[in-house]
Design an enzyme around this catalytic site. Structure first.
Site, PDB file in Angstrom:
ATOM      1  N   ARG A 181      34.859  27.959  14.751  1.00 29.24           N
ATOM      2  CA  ARG A 181      33.691  27.085  14.816  1.00 29.24           C
ATOM      3  C   ARG A 181      34.121  25.686  14.350  1.00 29.24           C
ATOM      4  O   ARG A 181      35.128  25.534  13.670  1.00 29.24           O
ATOM      5  CB  ARG A 181      32.575  27.591  13.887  1.00 29.24           C
ATOM      6  CG  ARG A 181      31.950  28.885  14.373  1.00 29.24           C
ATOM      7  CD  ARG A 181      30.939  29.418  13.351  1.00 29.24           C
ATOM      8  NE  ARG A 181      29.765  28.558  13.219  1.00 29.24           N
ATOM      9  CZ  ARG A 181      28.804  28.765  12.309  1.00 29.24           C
ATOM     10  NH1 ARG A 181      28.887  29.760  11.456  1.00 29.24           N
ATOM     11  NH2 ARG A 181      27.751  27.960  12.264  1.00 29.24           N
ATOM     12  N   HIS A 182      33.337  24.689  14.705  1.00 29.90           N
ATOM     13  CA  HIS A 182      33.525  23.327  14.183  1.00 29.90           C
ATOM     14  C   HIS A 182      33.373  23.353  12.663  1.00 29.90           C
ATOM     15  O   HIS A 182      32.784  24.281  12.107  1.00 29.90           O
ATOM     16  CB  HIS A 182      32.455  22.416  14.785  1.00 29.90           C
ATOM     17  CG  HIS A 182      31.065  22.964  14.592  1.00 29.90           C
ATOM     18  ND1 HIS A 182      30.362  22.796  13.417  1.00 29.90           N
ATOM     19  CD2 HIS A 182      30.289  23.730  15.396  1.00 29.90           C
ATOM     20  CE1 HIS A 182      29.206  23.421  13.520  1.00 29.90           C
ATOM     21  NE2 HIS A 182      29.124  24.002  14.709  1.00 29.90           N
TER      22      HIS A 182
ATOM     23  N   ASN B  72      24.097  21.884   9.878  1.00 23.41           N
ATOM     24  CA  ASN B  72      24.413  23.123   9.155  1.00 23.41           C
ATOM     25  C   ASN B  72      23.926  23.010   7.709  1.00 23.41           C
ATOM     26  O   ASN B  72      23.314  23.933   7.173  1.00 23.41           O
ATOM     27  CB  ASN B  72      25.923  23.400   9.119  1.00 23.41           C
ATOM     28  CG  ASN B  72      26.500  23.824  10.457  1.00 23.41           C
ATOM     29  OD1 ASN B  72      27.647  23.539  10.760  1.00 23.41           O
ATOM     30  ND2 ASN B  72      25.712  24.517  11.266  1.00 23.41           N
TER      31      ASN B  72
ATOM     32  N   ARG C 293      30.461  17.490  16.926  1.00 20.06           N
ATOM     33  CA  ARG C 293      31.014  18.258  15.801  1.00 20.06           C
ATOM     34  C   ARG C 293      32.294  19.010  16.146  1.00 20.06           C
ATOM     35  O   ARG C 293      33.124  19.235  15.273  1.00 20.06           O
ATOM     36  CB  ARG C 293      29.944  19.169  15.183  1.00 20.06           C
ATOM     37  CG  ARG C 293      29.228  20.122  16.136  1.00 20.06           C
ATOM     38  CD  ARG C 293      27.979  20.640  15.426  1.00 20.06           C
ATOM     39  NE  ARG C 293      27.237  21.681  16.140  1.00 20.06           N
ATOM     40  CZ  ARG C 293      26.315  21.445  17.066  1.00 20.06           C
ATOM     41  NH1 ARG C 293      26.049  20.212  17.444  1.00 20.06           N
ATOM     42  NH2 ARG C 293      25.654  22.442  17.638  1.00 20.06           N
TER      43      ARG C 293
ATOM     44  N   GLU D  37      27.023  24.584  22.346  1.00 21.04           N
ATOM     45  CA  GLU D  37      26.210  25.601  21.668  1.00 21.04           C
ATOM     46  C   GLU D  37      25.020  26.030  22.534  1.00 21.04           C
ATOM     47  O   GLU D  37      24.593  25.289  23.425  1.00 21.04           O
ATOM     48  CB  GLU D  37      25.716  25.044  20.311  1.00 21.04           C
ATOM     49  CG  GLU D  37      24.892  26.009  19.452  1.00 21.04           C
ATOM     50  CD  GLU D  37      25.555  27.354  19.163  1.00 21.04           C
ATOM     51  OE1 GLU D  37      25.974  28.037  20.120  1.00 21.04           O
ATOM     52  OE2 GLU D  37      25.609  27.741  17.982  1.00 21.04           O
TER      53      GLU D  37
ATOM     54  N   HIS E 271      31.179  26.844  18.937  1.00 22.68           N
ATOM     55  CA  HIS E 271      29.964  27.013  18.130  1.00 22.68           C
ATOM     56  C   HIS E 271      29.655  28.496  17.909  1.00 22.68           C
ATOM     57  O   HIS E 271      30.146  29.359  18.637  1.00 22.68           O
ATOM     58  CB  HIS E 271      28.787  26.356  18.856  1.00 22.68           C
ATOM     59  CG  HIS E 271      29.040  24.932  19.211  1.00 22.68           C
ATOM     60  ND1 HIS E 271      28.639  23.885  18.421  1.00 22.68           N
ATOM     61  CD2 HIS E 271      29.699  24.373  20.272  1.00 22.68           C
ATOM     62  CE1 HIS E 271      29.013  22.742  18.972  1.00 22.68           C
ATOM     63  NE2 HIS E 271      29.656  23.009  20.103  1.00 22.68           N
TER      64      HIS E 271
END
Ligand code: G3H
Length: 195
Positions: free
Chosen positions: A8-9, A15, A60, A81, A147
């Site tokens: 994931r980023h 987040n 991101r 995402e 994502h």
């Protein structure tokens, strides 16, 4: 053997605030992960001159890839995402309060639930098909920076997990999942670079 590295980023501002979707930049923590990831990739893929870095088109993931130098980077819209449609940018709490029926339908069937003007997990799985075909065709290592929902789907495909497990699978931040396709099946290693 040619590894596929999934991550994931780094942690994004959404987040931190518990908001879904959006296109925010990285938090300080997220930026630190980007540096650690670059370090890891540099060591892990040192001798792999033809490796490539794949990101989504969202900031991101692109920012998470920024400190990685020396490898070509490719942006895929199909790695974006899950589109949360009218719920984009909301917290789960806000969704529950403002659109309780939507919240309940998603809870009942997260795999098939489609956000109004957005996507379902099944939609995401379907749009990943060209990415999977291209990944399987690669002879060199690929680093996929994407994502949560997308990586749940991608990982499940390679690890041969059933569809029903996809939406609730654990996919932590700041962790690299390395997959190797060997003659005896799929081998997997995980590297948690930070909390
Ligand atoms: O922002 C979207 C999330 O990464 C997806 O998480 O499908 O568990 O709500 P969820």
């Amino acid at each position: 053997p040619r590894p596929i590295l999934l991550t994931r980023h780094g942690e994004s501002l959404h987040n931190v605030r518990g908001r879904v979707g959006g296109d925010t930049v990285l938090s300080e923590n997220g930026e630190l992960y980007a540096k650690k990831l670059a370090n890891f990739i540099e060591k892990r893929l040192k001798s792999e001159k033809t490796a490539t870095i794949w990101t989504s088109t969202l900031q991101r993931t692109i920012l998470t890839a920024t400190p990685i130098v020396g490898f070509p980077k490719i942006q895929w819209r199909a790695l974006d995402e899950i589109n949360s449609g009218v719920c984009d940018g909301m917290t789960y709490e806000e969704i529950k309060k403002i659109m309780p029926e939507e919240y309940e339908s998603r809870k009942k069937d997260k795999l098939r639930y489609r956000y109004p003007r957005g996507e379902s997990y099944l939609d995401v799985i379907q749009r990943l098909e060209p990415v999977i075909i291209e990944l399987e065709r690669q002879r060199a290592p690929v680093v996929v920076i994407s994502h949560q929902a997308v990586l749940r789907a991608l990982y499940s495909y390679f690890a041969d997990r059933p569809l029903r497990e996809v939406p609730d699978m654990e996919m932590p931040l700041h962790t690299i999942i390395e997959i190797q396709m060997g003659v005896t099946g799929v081998e997997e290693k995980r590297y948690k670079l930070m909390d």
